[in-house]
Scaffold this motif. Structure first.
Motif, PDB file in Angstrom:
ATOM      1  N   ALA A   1     -20.521 -19.683 103.445  1.00 26.52           N
ATOM      2  CA  ALA A   1     -19.334 -18.874 103.737  1.00 26.52           C
ATOM      3  C   ALA A   1     -18.839 -19.125 105.153  1.00 26.52           C
ATOM      4  O   ALA A   1     -17.625 -19.154 105.412  1.00 26.52           O
ATOM      5  N   VAL A   2     -19.775 -19.320 106.095  1.00 18.63           N
ATOM      6  CA  VAL A   2     -19.382 -19.647 107.470  1.00 18.63           C
ATOM      7  C   VAL A   2     -18.666 -20.990 107.499  1.00 18.63           C
ATOM      8  O   VAL A   2     -17.604 -21.137 108.113  1.00 18.63           O
ATOM      9  N   LEU A   3     -19.224 -21.982 106.799  1.00 18.52           N
ATOM     10  CA  LEU A   3     -18.597 -23.298 106.780  1.00 18.52           C
ATOM     11  C   LEU A   3     -17.210 -23.258 106.159  1.00 18.52           C
ATOM     12  O   LEU A   3     -16.271 -23.899 106.657  1.00 18.52           O
ATOM     13  N   SER A   4     -17.059 -22.495 105.089  1.00 14.43           N
ATOM     14  CA  SER A   4     -15.751 -22.429 104.422  1.00 14.43           C
ATOM     15  C   SER A   4     -14.724 -21.698 105.278  1.00 14.43           C
ATOM     16  O   SER A   4     -13.518 -21.868 105.068  1.00 14.43           O
ATOM     17  N   GLY A   5     -15.182 -20.886 106.237  1.00 13.72           N
ATOM     18  CA  GLY A   5     -14.253 -20.170 107.108  1.00 13.72           C
ATOM     19  C   GLY A   5     -13.796 -20.967 108.311  1.00 13.72           C
ATOM     20  O   GLY A   5     -12.923 -20.518 109.062  1.00 13.72           O
ATOM     21  N   LEU A   6     -14.374 -22.157 108.528  1.00 11.53           N
ATOM     22  CA  LEU A   6     -13.983 -22.988 109.662  1.00 11.53           C
ATOM     23  C   LEU A   6     -12.735 -23.797 109.322  1.00 11.53           C
ATOM     24  O   LEU A   6     -12.534 -24.205 108.186  1.00 11.53           O
ATOM     25  N   SER A   7     -11.909 -24.021 110.311  1.00  6.07           N
ATOM     26  CA  SER A   7     -10.693 -24.821 110.130  1.00  6.07           C
ATOM     27  C   SER A   7     -10.541 -25.770 111.312  1.00  6.07           C
ATOM     28  O   SER A   7     -11.329 -25.743 112.253  1.00  6.07           O
ATOM     29  N   VAL A   8      -9.514 -26.607 111.257  1.00  6.11           N
ATOM     30  CA  VAL A   8      -9.282 -27.558 112.345  1.00  6.11           C
ATOM     31  C   VAL A   8      -8.934 -26.848 113.646  1.00  6.11           C
ATOM     32  O   VAL A   8      -9.039 -27.425 114.722  1.00  6.11           O
ATOM     33  N   SER A   9      -8.516 -25.589 113.568  1.00  5.35           N
ATOM     34  CA  SER A   9      -8.149 -24.838 114.777  1.00  5.35           C
ATOM     35  C   SER A   9      -9.303 -24.020 115.336  1.00  5.35           C
ATOM     36  O   SER A   9      -9.189 -23.460 116.425  1.00  5.35           O
ATOM     37  N   SER A  10     -10.400 -23.918 114.598  1.00 11.03           N
ATOM     38  CA  SER A  10     -11.533 -23.106 115.058  1.00 11.03           C
ATOM     39  C   SER A  10     -12.159 -23.698 116.312  1.00 11.03           C
ATOM     40  O   SER A  10     -12.218 -24.919 116.472  1.00 11.03           O
ATOM     41  N   SER A  11     -12.613 -22.824 117.194  1.00 13.59           N
ATOM     42  CA  SER A  11     -13.377 -23.280 118.353  1.00 13.59           C
ATOM     43  C   SER A  11     -14.284 -22.141 118.803  1.00 13.59           C
ATOM     44  O   SER A  11     -14.080 -20.973 118.438  1.00 13.59           O
ATOM     45  N   LEU A  12     -15.275 -22.475 119.597  1.00 22.23           N
ATOM     46  CA  LEU A  12     -16.245 -21.472 120.037  1.00 22.23           C
ATOM     47  C   LEU A  12     -15.622 -20.408 120.929  1.00 22.23           C
ATOM     48  O   LEU A  12     -16.156 -19.308 121.051  1.00 22.23           O
ATOM     49  N   THR A  13     -14.502 -20.716 121.572  1.00 18.46           N
ATOM     50  CA  THR A  13     -13.899 -19.760 122.504  1.00 18.46           C
ATOM     51  C   THR A  13     -12.564 -19.211 122.021  1.00 18.46           C
ATOM     52  O   THR A  13     -11.932 -18.428 122.726  1.00 18.46           O
ATOM     53  N   SER A  14     -12.126 -19.615 120.825  1.00 14.52           N
ATOM     54  CA  SER A  14     -10.815 -19.186 120.343  1.00 14.52           C
ATOM     55  C   SER A  14     -10.834 -17.712 119.938  1.00 14.52           C
ATOM     56  O   SER A  14     -11.786 -17.234 119.327  1.00 14.52           O
ATOM     57  N   ARG A  15      -9.773 -16.996 120.252  1.00 15.44           N
ATOM     58  CA  ARG A  15      -9.610 -15.612 119.805  1.00 15.44           C
ATOM     59  C   ARG A  15      -8.799 -15.541 118.511  1.00 15.44           C
ATOM     60  O   ARG A  15      -8.975 -14.622 117.714  1.00 15.44           O
ATOM     61  N   ARG A  16      -7.941 -16.520 118.311  1.00 16.71           N
ATOM     62  CA  ARG A  16      -7.107 -16.525 117.117  1.00 16.71           C
ATOM     63  C   ARG A  16      -7.865 -17.113 115.931  1.00 16.71           C
ATOM     64  O   ARG A  16      -7.681 -16.674 114.789  1.00 16.71           O
TER      65      ARG A  16
END
Length: 471
Positions: free
Chosen positions: A30-45
């Motif tokens: 579920a964590v993997l499926s929630g990741l996208s090209v915009s995800s980052s460790l510091t992103s708030r959005r």
């Protein structure tokens, strides 16, 4: 980091440990499926850590609670899984040596109170703080797993599920290192202003073939040179093998800015200072390597003739990689198989050989018609004779026979060069074949002619020829 083309491959490269519980495996996916090209460790959005909190915090706690045996549980105490990037360990394990009754020293672990700063130092970029903490926690996870293993290295009774969960967390943290922000706000200082290009990326491959990217190759060279530098500082003929192992572990802890308590330190102050110089020098080299390409290998540098020749195969190559990973359907009727126990380079070379095989035209869009050799193969699988094939296709039996022979040669050529030499990154072939290639080069034969003469694919021979030229 250009993640758009790489994200699908990246997510398929990381998986939970098969020993973990179904609940943990479900949360991991579920964590993997929630990741996208915009995800980052510091992103708030497009945040990552709320995903971990929602999908894994509770199931991870249940995994820990379910094991009733004795193990180094205190190494993971006090911080939830989703908080580990923000808070360093309260306790940490330091490798040390223990003197046995017979006088021999054995490897041991000393658990001490952490003297690490609990809050991010002023001026340190947020991403650096998170990555540093993940590296510290990874050390604790390693020693926690070690405490669950018996003398033979096999998990203790009923500890397999917990070992699987701990290994899965380590795998997840390794995956997260790829999700750095594209820009980092930091002080205008060369040592602090570092973006995703300058940090370790793991092994990345050329977008057009099986070879490692220019940056990955350079970072590997730096790693080898750094290990040699550490060895030169720690080399000693008076210490036991266990004590040397401990000194290596402690040196790597110094690399992550962890101070060693004098009671367990086997590294002198002078050695620590020298190691600091070694780590500092190679850190600068890694930052310089961050300017090198992570998308292409040295053979496919943009603008080169090989780059332009293979660029039109890029979409087909990436698609067939997905086929070999089990997430897409092949466009080919005849599919090459990777070698047994194939590593990622060998899987990628299989995809490269497949799309460059000439079995049918590589169309810019899906739906290309299969070629004659593929049609002959399908009819052969249906049990048709050569006469029946010739009648159905409206061609001569000689053409059918020639197509079958060509297909056999093509498959044999792939099999002859499907294993990769881990030291060179090119096909692993017998010395006699390499001698034949050298002889053909002296006779002025082209790569295509050499490939036909020695029974290898053109891409395989091209790589071997370039390797010979570089030496």
């Amino acid at each position: 980091m250009a993640r758009a083309d790489y994200l699908e491959h990246l997510l398929t490269s990381f998986a939970s440990d098969p020993r973990c519980s179904p609940d943990f495996d479900s949360g991991f996916k579920a964590v993997l499926s929630g990741l996208s090209v915009s995800s980052s460790l510091t992103s708030r959005r497009y945040p990552i850590w709320p995903l971990v909190r929602k999908q894994l915090d509770r199931v991870f706690d249940r995994c820990i609670e379910s094991y009733k045996g004795d193990w180094a549980r205190v190494l993971l105490a006090g911080v939830r899984l989703s908080e580990m990037a923000q808070r360093p360990p309260l306790l940490w394990a330091i490798p040390s040596t223990k003197l046995a009754e017979n006088g021999d020293s054995t490897l041991a672990v000393e658990i001490v109170v952490s003297d690490l700063v609990d809050a991010k130092p002023e001026g340190m970029p947020e991403i650096d703080w998170q990555l540093l903490n993940l590296e510290r926690w990874d050390s604790n996870f390693r020693f926690a797993i070690r405490s669950l293993l018996g003398p033979s290295g096999i998990p203790l009774p009923d500890a397999g599920v917990l070992c699987g969960a701990l290994e899965s967390v380590r795998e997840l943290f390794r995956l997260f290192r790829h999700f750095r922000p594209k820009l980092t706000k930091a002080l205008m200082d060369f040592d602090a202003l570092r973006d995703d290009r300058t940090r370790p990326q793991g092994t990345l491959y050329c977008e057009l073939c099986w070879r490692e990217s220019i940056r990955s190759k350079r970072l590997q060279e730096i790693d080898v040179n750094e290990r040699q530098g550490i060895g030169a500082v720690l080399r000693s003929g008076t210490l036991t093998e266990d004590e040397q192992d401990v000194r290596w572990e402690q040196a790597l802890m110094l690399k992550t800015c962890q101070h060693l308590p004098p009671t367990v330190a086997l590294i002198s102050r002078a050695e620590a200072v020298e190691l600091g110089r070694v780590f500092g020098g190679f850190r600068v080299e890694r930052m310089t390597a961050g300017n090198l390409s992570q998308r292409y290998c040295s053979i496919h540098k943009p603008g080169s003739s090989k780059y332009h020749a293979d660029l039109r195969y890029k979409a087909a190559f990436q698609h067939h990689l997905s086929v070999l990973m089990g997430s897409a359907r092949s466009d080919f009727a005849v599919n090459f198989r990777p070698p047994d126990a194939a590593d990622m380079q060998e899987v990628r070379k299989t995809a490269y050989d497949q799309v460059h095989s000439g079995l049918h035209a590589i169309a810019p869009r899906r739906g290309a018609l299969i070629g004659l050799r593929e049609k002959v193969w399908l009819m052969h699988c249906d049990g048709l004779s050569q006469s029946g094939m010739a009648k159905r296709l409206g061609i001569s039996r000689q053409a059918i026979s020639k197509a079958k022979k060509s297909l056999e040669q093509l498959v044999n050529a792939h099999h002859a060069g499907n294993y990769i030499n881990p030291l060179t990154g090119e096909a692993q072939v017998p010395e006699g074949i390499r001698d034949d290639i050298r002889d053909a080069l002296r006779r002025g034969l082209s790569v295509a002619a050499i490939a036909k003469e020695v029974g290898l694919g053109k891409g395989t021979v091209d790589g071997l020829v370039r390797l010979m030229d570089s030496r």
